[in-house]
Design a protein around this motif. Structure first.
Motif, PDB file in Angstrom:
ATOM      1  N   LYS A 107      -3.255  11.295   2.050  1.00  0.00           N
ATOM      2  CA  LYS A 107      -4.426  11.501   2.898  1.00  0.00           C
ATOM      3  C   LYS A 107      -4.096  12.578   3.933  1.00  0.00           C
ATOM      4  N   GLU A 128      -1.564  11.802   6.644  1.00  0.00           N
ATOM      5  CA  GLU A 128      -0.219  11.418   6.203  1.00  0.00           C
ATOM      6  C   GLU A 128       0.663  12.660   6.094  1.00  0.00           C
ATOM      7  N   SER A 143       0.834  -1.201   0.000  1.00  0.00           N
ATOM      8  CA  SER A 143       0.000   0.000   0.000  1.00  0.00           C
ATOM      9  C   SER A 143       0.872   1.255   0.000  1.00  0.00           C
ATOM     10  N   ALA A 151       0.417   3.612   2.129  1.00  0.00           N
ATOM     11  CA  ALA A 151       0.707   3.846   3.552  1.00  0.00           C
ATOM     12  C   ALA A 151       1.969   3.099   3.991  1.00  0.00           C
ATOM     13  N   GLN A 152       2.134   1.859   3.531  1.00  0.00           N
ATOM     14  CA  GLN A 152       3.340   1.093   3.869  1.00  0.00           C
ATOM     15  C   GLN A 152       4.572   1.752   3.240  1.00  0.00           C
TER      16      GLN A 152
END
Length: 181
Positions: A92, A95, A69, A71-72
């Protein structure tokens, strides 16, 4: 008389040999100093939507770390285990804001809940957009699409496709799309 000629001749030969040795050592030192050091590869964390794009990178210069992802990928960047990321979505609100470069105009696939779908499953959904329907139909397998003024009013009716500039993660959840099956 021979000694007067031989001694200066030997002295000149020793000086010339000494100069050659000195010049040779200086050139060797300069050439070894100018050799480039072995440089570490730049580590790039790539989310699933960018795997194909990452295949075009020069693997002599870059090390691609495939993540599950965006995010990762961001977590790897923040921990120092990646130097940059390739992502298929905008950041986002929760983030970290960071420098970025858009490689291409992108689309946000949004809904009232975060789900994962395959691109060829888009035909199974009602699609609402504020973009050019023809372009979207050429790019994605879409059967049912409707142009609307405010896509966020249609979150509970299907999938919305909008521009990155119009993406508002405070109002919608991201659709994690995966190319092919």
């Amino acid at each position: 008389m021979k000694n007067k000629i031989i001694i200066p001749l030997i002295l000149i030969i020793v000086i010339v040999i000494g100069l050659f040795i000195f010049i040779d050592k200086k050139e060797n030192h300069q050439s070894s100093a100018s050799l480039p050091e072995t440089q570490e590869k730049i580590k790039i964390a790539a989310c699933p939507t960018c795997y194909e794009l990452s295949k075009k990178l020069d693997l002599e210069k870059y090390q691609v770390i495939k993540t599950s992802s965006t995010a990762q990928s961001i977590a790897l960047l923040e921990s120092g285990r990646a130097d940059m990321i390739l992502a298929g979505r905008t950041l986002k609100p929760n983030e970290p804001q960071m420098d970025y470069l858009l490689i291409d105009d992108g689309y946000s696939f949004l809904s009232n809940q975060e789900i994962t779908i395959f691109v060829d499953q888009l035909n199974d959904y009602n699609i609402y957009t504020d973009l050019d329907e023809k372009k979207l139909k050429q790019k994605f397998p879409i059967a049912k699409i409707q142009t609307v003024d405010n896509v966020y009013e249609y979150l509970d009716k299907g999938i919305i496709i909008t521009s990155w500039e119009n993406t508002n993660y405070n109002q919608a959840e991201i659709i994690r799309s995966i190319r092919g099956k």
